[in-house]
Design an enzyme around this catalytic site. Structure first.
Site, PDB file in Angstrom:
ATOM      1  N   LYS A  39      52.541  74.547 135.362  1.00  0.00           N
ATOM      2  CA  LYS A  39      53.205  75.675 136.015  1.00  0.00           C
ATOM      3  C   LYS A  39      52.167  76.674 136.506  1.00  0.00           C
ATOM      4  CE  LYS A  39      54.407  79.261 133.899  1.00  0.00           C
ATOM      5  NZ  LYS A  39      53.918  80.656 133.679  1.00  0.00           N
TER       6      LYS A  39
ATOM      7  N   LYS B 199      44.398  86.251 136.178  1.00  0.00           N
ATOM      8  CA  LYS B 199      44.825  85.166 135.297  1.00  0.00           C
ATOM      9  C   LYS B 199      44.705  83.820 136.007  1.00  0.00           C
ATOM     10  CE  LYS B 199      46.523  83.049 131.725  1.00  0.00           C
ATOM     11  NZ  LYS B 199      47.835  83.303 131.106  1.00  0.00           N
TER      12      LYS B 199
ATOM     13  N   THR C 261      52.807  84.877 132.629  1.00  0.00           N
ATOM     14  CA  THR C 261      51.944  84.379 133.697  1.00  0.00           C
ATOM     15  C   THR C 261      52.850  83.984 134.854  1.00  0.00           C
ATOM     16  OG1 THR C 261      50.224  83.600 132.189  1.00  0.00           O
ATOM     17  CG2 THR C 261      50.293  82.605 134.376  1.00  0.00           C
TER      18      THR C 261
END
Length: 301
Positions: A244, A176, A101
């Site tokens: 994150k 995502k 990701t």
């Protein structure tokens, strides 16, 4: 089943190790690399006939397709184009599938970098967490050119329940981001609901049993309510990693002028969970934060 291919997998973390194992189960030859070599070596020892390599370049030396699942943008860049990186050994016509990701801008950067070596690149972040990786039930959202997707899809199907081509480079990462935005709001709402139920004197399990069958039901509710009620968070997707991811979402939102007020608030709440020492707790630990900062109710009539 697909015909046996020579593959490499970079990153033997809680996601990468089981994903690589599914590739072996499907009959592929897999060489693995991990920054801590002992992890790669231990994986290879559990899978007779497979190999561990000391560098990404060595892992990819004979590979047709390389898959990676590492930490962040800098890790991806180092593994692919850094010293002893994949581009030092991959042959023209090879394919890199990045399950990290990361940012959409990094995906576009890596496509340009790989194009110079006549190597295809797909950004293919996953959803489903450690449980999904172990069970081979991940959902994969993919960005890149269609021809590369057609080549890579059968490999990704080895550990997925759904693999979807979302569009050109960066589209997988953008999708995502939507996933993480939605999860953040859902988990906060579930934490508030359970906290409210407890404060109101309700049986939390009975509440979930009822509302999970209606419009409030979700994956988070079905899979996280028991551990939340039990105050157990030493599992799942770490708060540090979620922060994150949400940071990537918030930065992208600034670039495209999209408003994410709830996401920004949930990110702040996760920073408070980190301050409680919960950086490695599961994301459902938002309930622990509410419990920590809640004052006892005044029940005087």
């Amino acid at each position: 089943m697909t015909s046996s291919r020579k593959l490499a997998f970079i990153g033997m973390g809680v996601m990468g190790a089981p994903m690589a194992s599914h590739l072996v189960k499907a009959g592929h030859q897999v060489t693995v690399y991990n920054r801590t070599f002992e992890k790669a070596q231990a994986w290879a020892e559990r899978h007779p006939g497979q190999q561990a390599a000391r560098t990404p370049a060595l892992a990819a030396a004979d590979a047709e397709i390389v898959l990676l699942c590492v930490g962040n943008d800098a890790d991806v860049r180092e593994v692919i184009s850094g010293r002893n990186g994949l581009l030092e050994s991959l042959k023209p016509g090879s394919l890199i599938i990045d399950h990290t990701t990361a940012s959409a801008s990094l995906a576009k950067e890596m496509v340009e970098c790989c194009d110079q070596k006549q190597i295809d690149f797909l950004d293919a972040p996953v959803s489903g967490g450690q449980q999904g990786a172990e069970n081979g039930q991940l959902t994969i959202m993919v960005g890149g050119n269609n021809a590369a997707f057609v080549r890579g899809e059968p490999i990704m199907q080895c550990f997925a329940k759904a693999v979807t081509h979302m569009g050109p480079a960066g589209s997988g990462q953008l999708t995502k981001m939507v996933n993480q935005i939605c999860i953040g709001g859902l988990v906060q709402a579930l934490a508030e609901g359970l906290n409210f139920a407890a404060a109101a004197g309700l049986d939390q399990q009975k509440v979930i049993d009822v509302i999970s069958l209606g419009a409030a039901g979700s994956w988070q509710m079905n899979n996280r309510h028991k551990t939340m009620i039990a105050n157990e968070y030493e599992h799942g997707f770490a708060v540090d990693w979620m922060r994150k991811d949400l940071g990537i979402c918030l930065e992208q939102a600034r670039q495209i002028n999209a408003q994410l007020p709830v996401t920004a608030l949930v990110d702040q709440f996760y920073s408070e969970v980190q301050q409680l020492g919960g950086g490695r707790w599961d994301t459902s630990s938002l309930l622990r934060r509410l419990q920590a900062f809640s004052k006892p109710a005044d029940n005087k009539n």
